[in-house]
Structure formats: C-alpha cells, structure tokens
Write a protein that holds these residues in place. Structure first.
Motif, PDB file in Angstrom:
ATOM      1  N   PHE A   1      11.719 -25.067   9.812  1.00 24.78           N
ATOM      2  CA  PHE A   1      12.088 -26.483   9.845  1.00 24.78           C
ATOM      3  C   PHE A   1      11.915 -27.080  11.238  1.00 24.78           C
ATOM      4  N   VAL A   2      12.184 -26.292  12.281  1.00 23.11           N
ATOM      5  CA  VAL A   2      11.976 -26.780  13.648  1.00 23.11           C
ATOM      6  C   VAL A   2      10.498 -27.042  13.906  1.00 23.11           C
ATOM      7  N   VAL A   3       9.644 -26.093  13.503  1.00 18.41           N
ATOM      8  CA  VAL A   3       8.206 -26.278  13.692  1.00 18.41           C
ATOM      9  C   VAL A   3       7.716 -27.484  12.882  1.00 18.41           C
ATOM     10  N   SER A   4       8.235 -27.664  11.671  1.00 12.32           N
ATOM     11  CA  SER A   4       7.862 -28.822  10.853  1.00 12.32           C
ATOM     12  C   SER A   4       8.225 -30.122  11.563  1.00 12.32           C
TER      13      SER A   4
ATOM     14  N   LEU B   1       8.007 -27.828   2.694  1.00  8.99           N
ATOM     15  CA  LEU B   1       9.388 -28.236   2.430  1.00  8.99           C
ATOM     16  C   LEU B   1       9.841 -27.769   1.055  1.00  8.99           C
ATOM     17  N   PHE B   2       9.012 -28.009   0.028  1.00  9.98           N
ATOM     18  CA  PHE B   2       9.385 -27.643  -1.330  1.00  9.98           C
ATOM     19  C   PHE B   2       9.216 -26.149  -1.595  1.00  9.98           C
ATOM     20  N   PHE B   3       8.764 -25.415  -0.594  1.00 13.04           N
ATOM     21  CA  PHE B   3       8.720 -23.956  -0.669  1.00 13.04           C
ATOM     22  C   PHE B   3       9.981 -23.353  -0.060  1.00 13.04           C
ATOM     23  N   PHE B   4      10.355 -23.801   1.136  1.00 15.63           N
ATOM     24  CA  PHE B   4      11.474 -23.198   1.855  1.00 15.63           C
ATOM     25  C   PHE B   4      12.836 -23.663   1.365  1.00 15.63           C
TER      26      PHE B   4
ATOM     27  N   PRO C   1      14.023 -24.590  -1.741  1.00 12.36           N
ATOM     28  CA  PRO C   1      14.540 -23.826  -2.882  1.00 12.36           C
ATOM     29  C   PRO C   1      14.822 -22.357  -2.552  1.00 12.36           C
ATOM     30  N   LEU C   2      14.013 -21.761  -1.662  1.00  8.70           N
ATOM     31  CA  LEU C   2      14.267 -20.378  -1.271  1.00  8.70           C
ATOM     32  C   LEU C   2      15.615 -20.239  -0.570  1.00  8.70           C
ATOM     33  N   TYR C   3      15.928 -21.165   0.321  1.00 10.79           N
ATOM     34  CA  TYR C   3      17.219 -21.118   1.008  1.00 10.79           C
ATOM     35  C   TYR C   3      18.365 -21.260   0.009  1.00 10.79           C
ATOM     36  N   GLN C   4      18.223 -22.187  -0.930  1.00 15.01           N
ATOM     37  CA  GLN C   4      19.287 -22.400  -1.904  1.00 15.01           C
ATOM     38  C   GLN C   4      19.494 -21.177  -2.798  1.00 15.01           C
TER      39      GLN C   4
ATOM     40  N   LEU D   1       3.546 -21.545   8.470  1.00 13.82           N
ATOM     41  CA  LEU D   1       5.007 -21.584   8.518  1.00 13.82           C
ATOM     42  C   LEU D   1       5.631 -20.367   7.846  1.00 13.82           C
ATOM     43  N   ALA D   2       5.033 -19.893   6.736  1.00 18.86           N
ATOM     44  CA  ALA D   2       5.557 -18.693   6.081  1.00 18.86           C
ATOM     45  C   ALA D   2       5.405 -17.475   6.982  1.00 18.86           C
ATOM     46  N   THR D   3       4.283 -17.407   7.708  1.00 16.70           N
ATOM     47  CA  THR D   3       4.075 -16.304   8.645  1.00 16.70           C
ATOM     48  C   THR D   3       5.085 -16.356   9.784  1.00 16.70           C
ATOM     49  N   VAL D   4       5.293 -17.556  10.331  1.00 16.54           N
ATOM     50  CA  VAL D   4       6.261 -17.721  11.424  1.00 16.54           C
ATOM     51  C   VAL D   4       7.662 -17.354  10.959  1.00 16.54           C
ATOM     52  N   ALA D   5       8.047 -17.887   9.785  1.00 16.27           N
ATOM     53  CA  ALA D   5       9.386 -17.603   9.269  1.00 16.27           C
ATOM     54  C   ALA D   5       9.562 -16.109   9.002  1.00 16.27           C
TER      55      ALA D   5
END
Length: 488
Positions: free
Chosen positions: A444-447, A287-290, A292-295, A417-421
């Motif tokens: 986020f869906v997989v999470s 969560l705290f990886f994706f 901030p990246l989106y923002q 999750l990083a690989t999937v994304a």
C-alpha cells in the motif's frame, strides 16, 4: 428538432448508455468475481497451485493481449455488430466455465471469456463516444461509465462471496452468463446501428506481433510472481516480448494501414492519458488483490463477509464518478485528475496503517471510502484524456488502447507489488499474521508513491502540452479557443 423529438432522442440515448455501461460492468465483474472463490474452485475441479493462478491469469492474459485488435475490429466492421458478437462469445464462455469438470476446460473457458471481453470493452466505449459528442454530455456519460467500471471490480468480490456461499462456485459463472445474455438482448434492442468505419484492410501482421508481445509480457509477469524474476521461462517470455515489440514498431512504420496509426497521438493528449492510465492501473488491480487477502488471511473473514466489505468502496466509487464531470467543469480537467490521484494516494497511505489484530471498521472502512472516491474520479478523467480529440473512425481503437494500458499496467503493478509484499513477508522474523500484514502494508505504501508520482507527472505533462500549444500559435495563425473545463 422539436422539444418532443429532443426528449425522445435523449431518452433513447440514455437507454443505450445504460445498456453499454452494463456491458462494461459485466467485463469488470468477471475480472474479480472469482477472487474470493478460488479455494472452492480449486477443490471442485482438482486444480494444482499453478492451475489455480491461471483461473485468474487466463482471463487477464487474453483480455490485455487482444484489446487493440478488438478495438480496431470494432472500427472496421461496425461497433454494434462487434459488440453483440463479443457478448455472445463472453456469455457462452461463462456458461462453459460453470459447467467445467476439469482444469483444462475451466482455464480454456476463462481464456475465451477474456477474448470476448477484449471485444466488448473497446466497442462499448466507442459507441458511447458516438452517441455523446465532446462537451458536458460526454462528460456526464463518462462519469456513469467510470461509476460502473469501478463498481464492477468491487461488486465482483461481493457477488462472488454471496453466490459461492449460497449455491457454490459454478453459480459465479452462471450468473455472469445470465447477465451477459440479458445485456446482449438489451443491446440488440436499445443500441442504435452505427456505420462501420473506413474500408481498410485489417493489419494482421501488426495485430499478431503486438498480441504475442503482450501475451509474452503478461505471461512473464504473472509467472514471475510464483517462479521468480530470474526463472528461465520468465526471462525467455520477456525477451520474446521485447523482440516482438520491436518487430511491431517496424511493421507499423511500413504499413499503409497500421493497427495503431500515428494520427492517434498527434495532439499529445492521448499519449499522456495512456501513460497515466498505465500507472493508475498498476495500483487499481493490485488494490482488489491485496484488500480481500488482508480481510480473509489476517482478519479471518469468510468469502461473504469479505465481499460485503467491498460495498463502501463501491458506493464511494459510484459517487466519485458521478461528481467527476462537475468537478472538472469547475476546476479544470488536469486539476481534477491530480486531486483525485492525490486523494487515492492518501487513502493508500491510510491503508498502510493496517494491523494484524485490527478490524474492518478501524482499519479498512475509512481508507477504502477515500480510495474509492479518488479512484473513480481519476479513472473518469484519465479515460476522457485518453480519447480526447480522437477522430470518430479511430474511437474503437482509442478505447482498446486505453483499456490495454490499464490492463498491462495492472499486470506489471500486481507482479511487482506481489513480489515486494512477498519479500517483506519472507524477511520478517515475526509471527505469520504480522509478517503478512507487513507485506500488505508495504504494497500500500508503494501504491501511494506510484499515485503521487502520477499526479506529479500529470502536472508536468500538462505544462509541456500548454507550452507546445503556445509555441505552435504564431501571430499569423488563428488558434481555436479551448473550452473551459474540458481542457486544462
């Protein structure tokens, strides 16, 4: 004990809890504070793409691999002494990271930070267990513990953005060093001395094999994110982890003083709590990886704005952790954990609706508050489950184990999750920002699916434990009644 003596003791325990929570906050802060400043750190010391990744990985690798050893050392050598030593090491490494002018020095300093964190986290949690016996008081203490643990991750992003923009990236590490030394002094003053545990030899073979096994596993997972799952070094790291893991099991079976004694799992609750914490951690760290990246990459926010955007999540986290013990007393521990996991899953599903042309207010604010509430309550309940019924002599080890499962679960979850994304983004024949958003939405869906599965698993495990307890109670035995709200 007179009322005056009781009040004094309560105030002294409150001061000790505040200091111990601050130690945990510092550890969590260092996990995420570098995230928004990586471009500036890379330019400042001349890091390559791979080296930039290891500014994060070196800390997490040492932290996750040595938590069990840190917890056992706290049990055998004295929790307060070990905590103070860990804080001193952590603070010195933080200062060295700020002074670093070369990639090697910076990465080594981050690794030593991780070693210090692996000592601090289990020792501090064990001291909380020593100060607060099972019951409502421990529940409230763990609520505070959960509040600062979850807030530390969010606060790291906030503070990292502020310090990086105001004074430059070295002040990220200087601030951590200063805070750590203040906590060190406060611990020396306010945390009472606790006698060391049993005079047993330290399990060096077990410690070495499990430490190297976890190192191989986490290194393989983090490297797989950049080099692919079929890379020879990645497969070699996984093979080494499997062999050393098997060796650890054999060593523990033959050892008279194992690093992880079987009695730790006798009640079933510790094992269940750690399994669930591993699944929960796989989503927490991602969560705290994706987010901030989106923002930053999609919405175009700078480090400071990205950091400030974590404040609503941090506030919700603190509120949820404070309310968690009250909710558990009202509806039961397992029901609270299940509800919290489902609440966080709902927030993740809401986050999966982000868009490439969205905004913080419309796409991030609402779901981040919902996620923060669920995350904090779940963390408190799963931590309590993972240390429930543990003997005082093993409390440091129990604290190390639950932190290990969360860290290793986080490494696995983030790698997957990083690989999937990344795969979704690469396969999307759309403009770059839309493709990035597709990848984040999928993560986020997989999470959400992992959290929902965790809630179901918690229900099943509770049912199995209940049946096992009923089966073990024959007419000739006299089972102890369970306390309401503290056990499901």
């Amino acid at each position: 004990m007179t009322s005056v003596e009781f009040a004094v003791r309560k105030r002294s325990r409150g001061a000790a809890l505040t200091v111990l929570a601050a130690a945990q906050f510092t550890v969590m802060l260092a996990t995420s504070i570098v995230n928004v400043a990586l471009p500036q750190i890379r330019a400042g010391v001349g890091l390559s793409d791979g080296g930039t990744t290891w500014v994060v990985n070196a800390y997490g690798l040492a932290f996750g691999a040595l938590l069990l050893a840190g917890g056992r050392a706290a049990d055998l050598l004295g929790r307060r002494q070990v905590l103070l030593a860990g804080l001193a090491l952590f603070g010195a490494a933080s200062a060295a990271a700020g002074l670093a002018t070369s990639p090697a020095v910076l990465i080594c300093a981050r690794a030593v930070q991780g070693v210090g964190a692996a000592v601090i986290a289990p020792a501090a949690l064990a001291l909380v267990m020593d100060l607060f016996p099972p019951g409502p008081e421990r529940g409230r203490a763990l609520g505070i513990w959960g509040a600062v643990s979850g807030a530390g991750g969010a606060a790291g992003v906030v503070l990292g953005g502020v310090l990086n923009q105001a004074w430059g990236w070295p002040w990220i590490f200087y601030a951590v060093a200063l805070g750590t030394f203040l906590v060190l002094v406060a611990c020396a003053v306010f945390v009472p001395r606790v006698a060391a545990g049993e005079a047993a030899p330290f399990d060096l073979p077990g410690t070495a094999t499990i430490g190297l096994a976890l190192t191989g596993l986490v290194w393989g997972l983090t490297t797989a994110r950049s080099d692919g799952w079929t890379d020879g070094r990645v497969l070699g790291a996984f093979s080494l982890a499997a062999v050393l893991g098997a060796a650890f099991v054999l060593i523990e079976r033959r050892s008279r003083h194992p690093l992880v004694p079987p009695r730790l799992f006798a009640g079933g609750r510790v094992a269940a709590g750690n399994v669930l914490m591993g699944l929960f951690g796989s989503v927490w760290i991602a969560l705290f990886f994706f987010l901030p990246l989106y923002q930053q990459q999609v919405l175009g926010a700078g480090p400071l704005v990205t950091g400030l955007g974590q404040l609503p999540l941090a506030a919700a986290n603190m509120l949820g952790a404070t309310l968690a013990p009250r909710i558990a007393r009202r509806i039961g521990a397992t029901a609270t954990a299940v509800a919290a996991l489902l609440t966080e899953a709902a927030g993740m599903l809401w986050l999966s609706r982000i868009s490439a042309d969205g905004s913080f207010v419309t796409d991030v604010l609402g779901p981040s508050v919902l996620v923060g509430l669920g995350l904090s309550v779940a963390f408190v309940q799963l931590t309590a489950m993972s240390i429930e019924g543990v003997a005082k002599a093993d409390s440091g080890l129990a604290g190390g184990l639950v932190n290990t499962t969360r860290q290793v679960g986080g490494a696995i979850g983030l790698a997957v999750l990083a690989t999937v994304a990344g795969s979704v983004t690469s396969a999307a024949h759309r403009p770059h920002l839309e493709a990035l958003t597709d990848g984040y939405r999928t993560a986020f869906v997989v999470s959400a699916a992992v959290l929902a599965a965790s809630a179901l698993l918690a229900t099943v495990m509770n049912s199995l434990n209940t049946k096992a307890r009923k089966t073990s109670c024959s007419p000739s035995t006299h089972p102890l009644p369970s306390s309401s709200g503290s056990r499901p």
